[in-house]
Scaffold this motif. Structure first.
Motif, mmCIF file in Angstrom:
data_model
loop_
_atom_site.group_PDB
_atom_site.id
_atom_site.type_symbol
_atom_site.label_atom_id
_atom_site.label_comp_id
_atom_site.label_asym_id
_atom_site.label_seq_id
_atom_site.Cartn_x
_atom_site.Cartn_y
_atom_site.Cartn_z
ATOM 1 N N SER A 1 0.813 -1.210 0.000
ATOM 2 C CA SER A 1 0.000 0.000 0.000
ATOM 3 C C SER A 1 0.854 1.271 0.000
ATOM 4 N N LEU A 2 2.178 1.101 -0.046
ATOM 5 C CA LEU A 2 3.044 2.282 0.019
ATOM 6 C C LEU A 2 3.211 2.923 -1.354
ATOM 7 N N GLU A 3 3.785 4.130 -1.328
ATOM 8 C CA GLU A 3 3.921 4.876 -2.571
ATOM 9 C C GLU A 3 5.369 4.841 -3.069
ATOM 10 N N LEU A 4 5.517 4.584 -4.355
ATOM 11 C CA LEU A 4 6.844 4.503 -4.952
ATOM 12 C C LEU A 4 7.508 5.875 -4.931
ATOM 13 N N GLY A 5 8.797 5.898 -4.518
ATOM 14 C CA GLY A 5 9.518 7.168 -4.529
ATOM 15 C C GLY A 5 9.480 7.902 -3.199
ATOM 16 N N MET A 6 8.694 7.379 -2.246
ATOM 17 C CA MET A 6 8.625 7.994 -0.916
ATOM 18 C C MET A 6 9.535 7.227 0.027
ATOM 19 N N ASP A 7 10.058 7.897 1.047
ATOM 20 C CA ASP A 7 10.790 7.162 2.068
ATOM 21 C C ASP A 7 9.948 7.070 3.331
ATOM 22 N N TYR A 8 10.037 5.908 3.977
ATOM 23 C CA TYR A 8 9.201 5.627 5.147
ATOM 24 C C TYR A 8 10.065 5.382 6.366
ATOM 25 N N SER A 9 9.493 5.694 7.519
ATOM 26 C CA SER A 9 10.226 5.560 8.769
ATOM 27 C C SER A 9 10.207 4.115 9.269
ATOM 28 N N THR A 10 11.309 3.704 9.874
ATOM 29 C CA THR A 10 11.376 2.352 10.425
ATOM 30 C C THR A 10 10.996 2.334 11.898
ATOM 31 N N ALA A 11 10.625 3.515 12.449
ATOM 32 C CA ALA A 11 10.414 3.614 13.893
ATOM 33 C C ALA A 11 9.293 2.716 14.394
ATOM 34 N N SER A 12 8.238 2.521 13.599
ATOM 35 C CA SER A 12 7.084 1.767 14.100
ATOM 36 C C SER A 12 7.186 0.268 13.805
ATOM 37 N N LEU A 13 8.323 -0.179 13.276
ATOM 38 C CA LEU A 13 8.435 -1.587 12.888
ATOM 39 C C LEU A 13 8.838 -2.481 14.066
ATOM 40 N N THR A 14 8.392 -3.728 14.024
ATOM 41 C CA THR A 14 8.764 -4.703 15.052
ATOM 42 C C THR A 14 10.148 -5.275 14.715
ATOM 43 N N PRO A 15 10.797 -5.961 15.690
ATOM 44 C CA PRO A 15 12.122 -6.544 15.410
ATOM 45 C C PRO A 15 12.096 -7.486 14.205
ATOM 46 N N THR A 16 11.041 -8.311 14.106
ATOM 47 C CA THR A 16 10.906 -9.215 12.958
ATOM 48 C C THR A 16 10.920 -8.418 11.660
ATOM 49 N N GLN A 17 10.165 -7.330 11.670
ATOM 50 C CA GLN A 17 10.059 -6.539 10.441
ATOM 51 C C GLN A 17 11.369 -5.832 10.103
ATOM 52 N N MET A 18 12.141 -5.482 11.151
ATOM 53 C CA MET A 18 13.450 -4.876 10.892
ATOM 54 C C MET A 18 14.377 -5.894 10.222
ATOM 55 N N THR A 19 14.326 -7.145 10.696
ATOM 56 C CA THR A 19 15.141 -8.190 10.071
ATOM 57 C C THR A 19 14.704 -8.377 8.624
ATOM 58 N N MET A 20 13.390 -8.336 8.432
ATOM 59 C CA MET A 20 12.865 -8.507 7.079
ATOM 60 C C MET A 20 13.405 -7.464 6.116
ATOM 61 N N LEU A 21 13.529 -6.222 6.622
ATOM 62 C CA LEU A 21 13.990 -5.144 5.752
ATOM 63 C C LEU A 21 15.313 -5.504 5.088
ATOM 64 N N ASP A 22 16.208 -6.140 5.857
ATOM 65 C CA ASP A 22 17.500 -6.527 5.291
ATOM 66 C C ASP A 22 17.318 -7.528 4.160
ATOM 67 N N ASP A 23 16.464 -8.553 4.423
ATOM 68 C CA ASP A 23 16.242 -9.568 3.398
ATOM 69 C C ASP A 23 15.552 -8.974 2.177
ATOM 70 N N LEU A 24 14.558 -8.125 2.427
ATOM 71 C CA LEU A 24 13.826 -7.531 1.315
ATOM 72 C C LEU A 24 14.728 -6.602 0.505
ATOM 73 N N ASN A 25 15.693 -5.996 1.186
ATOM 74 C CA ASN A 25 16.686 -5.194 0.483
ATOM 75 C C ASN A 25 17.486 -6.086 -0.473
#
Lengths: 494, 72
Positions: free
Chosen positions: A233-257
Motif C-alpha cells: 500500500s506504500l507509494e513509490l519514490g517515498m521514504d518511510y520511517s522504520t520507527a514503528s516496525l517490530t524486530p521481525t520486520q526490521m530483520t525482514m527489511l534486510d532480506d527484502l533489500n
C-alpha cells in the motif's frame, strides 16, 4: 501467482487470521488481491449490514447461471475466514463478515483510526534522496541477480552478475527452485516454472518460501505477512520511517533489500524506500518492471503480457529447421535459452543456435517439461513470428519437442488426488462433471467410478453440499431418488 | 460413506511402458498405489523421480535407441 499465496494463507490457523485482519492494510490487500470479483461484491454488500444475511436472500441476488462463480466465491470467503456461517449449526443458513475483517475494512475505506498500517512517511528530509529511476535500477539489479543465479550461469563465461546473499541462496534451495549439483546451482522444474511467470508472481513465489521458513529463521509469520501487505500500500519514490516496525520486520527489511523489494541506505537505519516490486505486491495488475524492459537491454523476463503485446518484448525467432535466433543481449535471457538450446554464435545484439534432441532432452532431464519450453518460446516470440500467426511457432518444431520429451520420458505425470468409492453412479457423474467445469479434471474412468483432479478443495465442498442436500431430502421424505437397479452400493470396485 | 480421496501422481503412458512399470513395482510395491487400467496408474507422491530413473535403466537394457547425431 496469487494462488500460491492463497494456498499458504489457507494453511494458517484461525488465530493468525484474527491477528492479520486487525491491520486495515492487510484487509484491503486481501480484498484487492485474493478475491474474485463476485466475492468482492458480496463483501461490499455485507460490509455495513448489522444482521447476518440469509443464504436464500443473498443467493437471490445472484443470477442462477453464475452458480460456479458463486460457489467459488463463497468457498474462498470461508477459507480465508472472511465470512462466517451463523448460527452454527446453520438453520436457516446465514452469512456475516468476520468482525475484525469488517471493522478493519471500514477503517481502511473511510480512513478512520489511529493504526499505522499504511506506513509512516519520514518527517526528516533524506540528504541522499533516491529517485524512482534509482529505485527501479536497484530492484532490477537485485532481482535479475537472483534469476541469473537460478539459471546457473555464473562462471559460464557469459559474464558476471551481482552476487546474491547466502540467505537468498539457501532460500532458493529450500524452495526447490535450484538444486546444488557439484557445488553449482542447477535449475529445477519448479525453478523453470518460476522463470516463466511474470515478475509479480515470481516475487510472491519467493516470498511464500520465505514465509514458510519464518520459524526456522526465528521470525513471526503473521508480522511478516502484514508487513508485506503494508508494503503493497506504500507509494513509490517515498521514504518511510522504520520507527514503528517490530524486530521481525526490521530483520525482514534486510532480506527484502537483498531481494530488491526495498532500498535502504547502508548508513541510515531510520528510513527505507519501497521499490516497484514492493508497491505492486498486492495490485492485481502486475505490470511491475515492464516499463524498464525497453530502456535497458538486460530487462527482466517479463512473460504473459509479452505474448500479445508484441513490439519490444518478444525476441525469439524459431525456424522450421529448428534453428533459433534470439535478438537480445541480456545475459539472463541468453542463459535461459542455453538451458534447452544449443547456442552456437553470439553477436552484440543476437545469439543463434539450434534446438536439438540432445539439448532438449538435457533440459527435460533437469525436470523442465516440453510444454514449458514451448510456452517460453511462444511467450517470447519475436513480433515477426506473429505475421503468419496462428500458430506462432512452427508446428513441426512444437511436435518434435513434445516427441523428444516422450522419448526421454515416455509418460505423462500429474500431481493431485484420485477420487473413488462413490456410492452411486449419478453422484459420481455429477461430481465428475463439476470437476470438469472447474477445469481440474485430468482423467476419469466411468466403469470404475473414479476420476483424478489436480485440486480438491472445491470438489470436496461440492460433495459435502450434495450429501447434505440428499440427507435433507431423505429426512423430509420428499423426492427420495429411487435407486437405479445397476447402482447397488459396493459394486463400484472390480 | 463419502467418496475416498487419495493423494498421488497420476501416470499416463502407453501399455508397453505400463507393463515395465508394473514389473518394476512387482514384489516390493514401492511405487504404485493403485493400478487403474492398462495405461494408467496412481503413483506415490515423491516416488516419481525414482520411478522414471528405474524406467530409464530398464529401457536402456531392453531398447537400443538409435544414436542421434548433432550434425547440422
Amino acid at each position: 501467482m496469487s494462488s500460491t499465496l492463497f494456498d499458504y494463507l489457507q494453511q494458517q490457523p484461525g488465530m493468525a487470521y484474527t491477528r492479520l485482519y486487525r491491520q486495515p492494510s492487510a484487509v484491503l490487500a486481501v480484498l484487492r488481491r485474493m478475491l474474485p470479483h463476485l466475492a468482492k461484491t458480496i463483501v461490499m454488500a455485507l460490509l455495513y449490514m448489522p444482521q447476518p444475511i440469509l443464504e436464500s436472500d443473498l443467493f437471490a441476488w445472484i443470477r442462477p447461471e453464475s452458480q460456479v462463480e458463486l460457489d467459488e466465491s463463497i468457498s474462498t470467503l470461508k477459507r480465508l475466514h472472511i465470512v462466517q456461517v451463523v448460527p452454527e449449526p446453520a438453520a436457516p443458513r446465514a452469512y456475516k463478515l468476520s468482525s475484525s475483517f469488517a471493522s478493519s475494512l471500514r477503517e481502511a475505506l473511510t480512513g478512520q483510526g489511529n493504526h499505522r498500517s499504511f506506513g509512516v512517511p519520514c518527517t526528516t528530509r533524506d540528504p541522499n534522496r533516491m529517485t524512482v529511476e534509482d529505485l527501479d535500477g536497484h530492484a532490477r539489479r537485485r532481482w535479475e541477480a537472483i534469476l541469473y543465479y537460478m539459471v546457473g550461469s555464473t562462471g559460464k563465461g557469459l559474464g558476471q552478475a551481482d552476487i546474491i546473499s547466502t540467505g537468498t541462496k539457501s532460500l532458493l534451495e529450500v524452495g526447490q527452485f535450484v538444486t546444488i549439483r557439484n557445488e553449482r546451482a542447477t535449475i529445477t522444474k519448479e525453478g523453470f516454472t518460476f522463470l516463466l511467470q511474470e515478475a509479480n508472481a515470481q516475487v510472491w513465489s519467493l516470498l511464500i518460501v520465505y514465509l514458510e521458513n519464518a520459524l526456522a529463521l526465528h521470525m513471526e509469520p503473521v508480522e511478516m505477512l502484514s508487513f508485506l501487505f503494508m508494503l503493497g500500500s506504500l507509494e513509490l519514490g517515498m521514504d518511510y520511517s522504520t520507527a514503528s516496525l517490530t524486530p521481525t520486520q526490521m530483520t525482514m527489511l534486510d532480506d527484502l533489500n537483498n531481494f530488491g523489494l526495498v532500498y535502504r541506505h547502508a548508513d541510515d537505519q531510520s528510513r527505507f524506500y519501497p521499490t516497484r516490486l514492493a508497491t505492486t505486491l498486492t495490485s492485481d495488475a502486475g505490470a511491475l518492471l515492464a516499463t524498464s524492459v525497453k530502456s535497458t537491454p538486460s530487462g527482466p523476463v517479463t512473460t504473459a503480457q509479452a505474448a500479445g503485446a508484441g513490439a519490444g518484448k518478444g525476441y525469439i525467432i524459431v525456424e522450421t529447421n529448428h534453428r533459433i535466433y534470439a535478438y537480445t543481449s541480456s545475459l539472463l535471457q541468453i542463459a535461459v535459452l542455453d538451458l534447452f538450446a544449443r547456442l552456437k554464435m553470439r553477436f552484440p545484439d543476437m545469439v543463434a543456435g539450434k534446438l536439438t534432441k540432445e539439448s532438449v532432452q538435457r533440459a527435460i532431464n533437469l525436470g523442465i517439461t516440453a510444454d514449458q519450453i514451448i510456452s517460453y518460446l511462444q511467450t517470447h516470440a519475436h513480433p515477426q513470428m506473429y505475421k503468419h500467426a496462428p500458430p506462432v511457432l512452427p508446428p513441426t518444431v512444437v511436435d518434435q519437442i513434445r516427441l523428444w520429451q516422450i522419448q526421454g520420458d515416455r509418460m505423462e505425470a500429474n500431481s493431485g488426488f484420485l477420487l473413488a468409492n462413490f456410492s452411486n453412479f449419478p453422484e459420481y457423474e455429477d461430481v465428475c462433471r463439476y470437476a470438469e467445469s472447474l477445469g481440474v479434471l485430468v482423467w476419469k474412468k466411468d466403469e470404475k467410478r473414479c476420476f483424478f483432479v489436480t485440486r480438491i478443495d472445491q470438489v470436496k465442498d461440492y460433495i459435502a453440499k450434495r450429501r447434505l442436500a440428499a440427507q435433507k431430502d431423505v429426512k423430509s421424505g420428499q423426492r427420495v431418488a429411487p435407486k437405479a437397479p445397476g447402482s447397488v452400493a459396493g459394486s463400484s470396485r472390480t | 460413506m463419502p467418496p475416498k480421496a487419495t493423494r498421488g501422481v497420476l501416470v499416463q503412458c502407453d501399455e508397453s511402458i505400463m507393463a515395465i512399470i508394473r514389473k518394476i513395482d512387482e514384489g516390493r510395491n514401492e511405487f504404485i498405489i493403485e493400478d487403474l487400467d492398462s495405461g494408467t496408474c496412481l503413483v506415490k507422491e515423491g516416488k516419481l523421480a525414482e520411478l522414471k530413473r528405474r524406467l530409464k535403466e530398464q529401457l536402456k537394457e531392453t531398447v537400443r535407441e538409435a544414436e542421434d547425431s548433432e550434425s547440422e
